[in-house]
Design a protein around this motif. Structure first.
Motif, PDB file in Angstrom:
ATOM      1  N   GLY A 154       0.796  -1.223   0.000  1.00 38.30           N
ATOM      2  CA  GLY A 154       0.000   0.000   0.000  1.00 38.30           C
ATOM      3  C   GLY A 154       0.823   1.264   0.000  1.00 38.30           C
ATOM      4  O   GLY A 154       0.451   2.270   0.616  1.00 38.30           O
ATOM      5  N   TRP A 155       1.938   1.247  -0.738  1.00 42.84           N
ATOM      6  CA  TRP A 155       2.855   2.391  -0.751  1.00 42.84           C
ATOM      7  C   TRP A 155       2.669   3.280  -1.984  1.00 42.84           C
ATOM      8  O   TRP A 155       3.516   4.109  -2.280  1.00 42.84           O
ATOM      9  CB  TRP A 155       4.300   1.901  -0.698  1.00 42.84           C
ATOM     10  CG  TRP A 155       4.665   1.295   0.626  1.00 42.84           C
ATOM     11  CD1 TRP A 155       3.974   1.384   1.797  1.00 42.84           C
ATOM     12  CD2 TRP A 155       5.814   0.487   0.905  1.00 42.84           C
ATOM     13  NE1 TRP A 155       4.611   0.693   2.789  1.00 42.84           N
ATOM     14  CE2 TRP A 155       5.752   0.129   2.286  1.00 42.84           C
ATOM     15  CE3 TRP A 155       6.891   0.039   0.129  1.00 42.84           C
ATOM     16  CZ2 TRP A 155       6.728  -0.657   2.888  1.00 42.84           C
ATOM     17  CZ3 TRP A 155       7.864  -0.752   0.740  1.00 42.84           C
ATOM     18  CH2 TRP A 155       7.781  -1.091   2.107  1.00 42.84           C
ATOM     19  N   SER A 156       1.593   3.123  -2.694  1.00 44.67           N
ATOM     20  CA  SER A 156       1.257   3.971  -3.857  1.00 44.67           C
ATOM     21  C   SER A 156       2.427   4.111  -4.827  1.00 44.67           C
ATOM     22  O   SER A 156       2.896   5.223  -5.105  1.00 44.67           O
ATOM     23  CB  SER A 156       0.812   5.368  -3.389  1.00 44.67           C
ATOM     24  OG  SER A 156      -0.277   5.276  -2.496  1.00 44.67           O
ATOM     25  N   PRO A 157       2.922   2.999  -5.377  1.00 43.29           N
ATOM     26  CA  PRO A 157       4.088   3.086  -6.269  1.00 43.29           C
ATOM     27  C   PRO A 157       3.724   3.625  -7.643  1.00 43.29           C
ATOM     28  O   PRO A 157       2.591   3.486  -8.108  1.00 43.29           O
ATOM     29  CB  PRO A 157       4.535   1.630  -6.386  1.00 43.29           C
ATOM     30  CG  PRO A 157       3.269   0.851  -6.255  1.00 43.29           C
ATOM     31  CD  PRO A 157       2.435   1.617  -5.243  1.00 43.29           C
ATOM     32  N   LYS A 158       4.683   4.254  -8.267  1.00 39.31           N
ATOM     33  CA  LYS A 158       4.542   4.641  -9.662  1.00 39.31           C
ATOM     34  C   LYS A 158       5.917   4.595 -10.320  1.00 39.31           C
ATOM     35  O   LYS A 158       6.944   4.819  -9.674  1.00 39.31           O
ATOM     36  CB  LYS A 158       3.921   6.024  -9.795  1.00 39.31           C
ATOM     37  CG  LYS A 158       4.705   7.152  -9.170  1.00 39.31           C
ATOM     38  CD  LYS A 158       3.984   8.480  -9.384  1.00 39.31           C
ATOM     39  CE  LYS A 158       4.757   9.643  -8.773  1.00 39.31           C
ATOM     40  NZ  LYS A 158       4.074  10.943  -8.999  1.00 39.31           N
ATOM     41  N   VAL A 159       5.919   4.269 -11.590  1.00 38.76           N
ATOM     42  CA  VAL A 159       7.167   4.201 -12.346  1.00 38.76           C
ATOM     43  C   VAL A 159       7.439   5.579 -12.932  1.00 38.76           C
ATOM     44  O   VAL A 159       6.619   6.112 -13.686  1.00 38.76           O
ATOM     45  CB  VAL A 159       7.087   3.149 -13.471  1.00 38.76           C
ATOM     46  CG1 VAL A 159       8.390   3.128 -14.274  1.00 38.76           C
ATOM     47  CG2 VAL A 159       6.812   1.766 -12.884  1.00 38.76           C
ATOM     48  N   VAL A 160       8.566   6.151 -12.570  1.00 45.74           N
ATOM     49  CA  VAL A 160       8.968   7.444 -13.115  1.00 45.74           C
ATOM     50  C   VAL A 160      10.269   7.256 -13.889  1.00 45.74           C
ATOM     51  O   VAL A 160      10.973   6.260 -13.706  1.00 45.74           O
ATOM     52  CB  VAL A 160       9.150   8.499 -12.000  1.00 45.74           C
ATOM     53  CG1 VAL A 160       7.826   8.772 -11.307  1.00 45.74           C
ATOM     54  CG2 VAL A 160      10.189   8.037 -10.983  1.00 45.74           C
ATOM     55  N   ARG A 161      10.572   8.214 -14.739  1.00 49.33           N
ATOM     56  CA  ARG A 161      11.744   8.084 -15.609  1.00 49.33           C
ATOM     57  C   ARG A 161      12.646   9.305 -15.490  1.00 49.33           C
ATOM     58  O   ARG A 161      12.172  10.434 -15.543  1.00 49.33           O
ATOM     59  CB  ARG A 161      11.315   7.879 -17.067  1.00 49.33           C
ATOM     60  CG  ARG A 161      10.511   6.606 -17.279  1.00 49.33           C
ATOM     61  CD  ARG A 161      10.059   6.434 -18.709  1.00 49.33           C
ATOM     62  NE  ARG A 161       9.285   5.222 -18.866  1.00 49.33           N
ATOM     63  CZ  ARG A 161       9.805   4.017 -19.082  1.00 49.33           C
ATOM     64  NH1 ARG A 161      11.124   3.894 -19.171  1.00 49.33           N
ATOM     65  NH2 ARG A 161       9.055   2.954 -19.208  1.00 49.33           N
ATOM     66  N   VAL A 162      13.923   9.029 -15.324  1.00 47.30           N
ATOM     67  CA  VAL A 162      14.912  10.093 -15.304  1.00 47.30           C
ATOM     68  C   VAL A 162      15.082  10.633 -16.720  1.00 47.30           C
ATOM     69  O   VAL A 162      15.379   9.858 -17.640  1.00 47.30           O
ATOM     70  CB  VAL A 162      16.262   9.583 -14.762  1.00 47.30           C
ATOM     71  CG1 VAL A 162      17.313  10.695 -14.789  1.00 47.30           C
ATOM     72  CG2 VAL A 162      16.100   9.045 -13.341  1.00 47.30           C
ATOM     73  N   MET A 163      14.857  11.924 -16.912  1.00 50.14           N
ATOM     74  CA  MET A 163      14.968  12.553 -18.230  1.00 50.14           C
ATOM     75  C   MET A 163      14.074  11.858 -19.250  1.00 50.14           C
ATOM     76  O   MET A 163      14.368  11.810 -20.441  1.00 50.14           O
ATOM     77  CB  MET A 163      16.427  12.539 -18.703  1.00 50.14           C
ATOM     78  CG  MET A 163      17.329  13.391 -17.818  1.00 50.14           C
ATOM     79  SD  MET A 163      19.109  13.226 -18.133  1.00 50.14           S
ATOM     80  CE  MET A 163      19.194  13.234 -19.903  1.00 50.14           C
TER      81      MET A 163
END
Length: 255
Positions: free
Chosen positions: A232-241
């Motif tokens: 339940g840590w609300s993950p999301k995939v983000v991208r550097v640049m």
């Protein structure tokens, strides 16, 4: 092809041969490309470890990234020396690492929480002892493939239950790099004689190392996303640049 010859490290004692000319670039490195091709794995694992520590993921993921680095370093030592002892420092961590993947994949649904890690630990120790006294040869490859196949059902289950598009892309990249890396491994192993006559050796085993470095990173990142979702840590995939992916989480505040 590998030749039996004396060098800085002494006579070659490995039981395997690779499609790279020995000591072509340095008298201290037996297989130059097969050695340096492990560097991306170390760098990617270091990035993953930094992210796991910075966001305080469970320790299992820090251990997993360290395991990736350990395996890559063992592989570098092996290909640089072509000694049987270093061959074990490459192969034994491969088995330990896949046992760790099995633990991470199956532990959320394991009813006997203490039994599973103890069993996997004892299995890893038993293998290390057995591998130190017995040359498994093709048996090692068969054993390793079986362990890898045990991971596939759980990875597929995580994939079908994940709705996030970016996380699914990580899983697809994991599969794509695994297939490409395996093709280069087979290429290097089975058509080496033909490749040796080419003007340029494509260094299939070195490319296997590079692809598997990315493969491990994509697998680890996908598993970190899935585990964060379970917690339940609300993950999301983000991208550097806008390119390089990692998992960002937001843990609920304690009251």
């Amino acid at each position: 092809m590998a030749e039996t010859m004396a060098s800085f490290w002494g006579p070659i004692t490995t039981t395997k041969k690779y499609c790279e000319i020995n000591y072509a670039h340095s008298s201290y490195i037996a297989e130059f490309y097969n050695t340096i091709s492990n560097i991306p794995t170390i760098l990617l694992a270091l990035i993953g470890l930094t992210n796991a520590l910075r966001q305080r993921f469970e320790k299992r993921f820090s251990v997993l990234h360290v395991s990736n680095m350990t395996l890559a370093i063992g592989s570098m030592l092996y290909h640089a020396t072509l000694q049987y002892v270093q061959q074990q420092s490459d192969e034994t961590p491969m088995v330990w690492e896949i046992l760790l993947y099995i633990y991470i994949l199956y532990s959320p649904d394991w009813h006997y929480r203490r039994t599973m890690p103890i069993f996997l630990f004892l299995y890893g120790v038993a293998f290390a002892i057995g591998h130190s006294v017995v040359q498994f040869g093709i048996g090692f490859i068969v054993h390793y493939v079986i362990l890898c196949l045990l991971c596939i059902p759980r990875m597929y289950k995580y994939y079908i239950y994940t709705e996030d598009v970016s996380a699914k892309l990580l899983a697809k990249l994991y599969v794509a790099t695994l297939i490409l890396g395996s093709l280069f491994w087979l290429f290097d192993r089975f058509i080496c004689e033909e490749v040796s006559g080419w003007a340029i050796n494509p260094q299939g085993h070195a490319l296997w190392h590079v692809f598997m470095g990315f493969n491990s990173y994509f697998a680890n990142t996908f598993l970190m996303f899935c585990r964060a979702q379970q917690r339940g840590w609300s993950p999301k995939v983000v991208r550097v640049m806008g390119v390089f992916p990692y998992v960002k989480i937001q843990k609920p505040k304690r009251k």
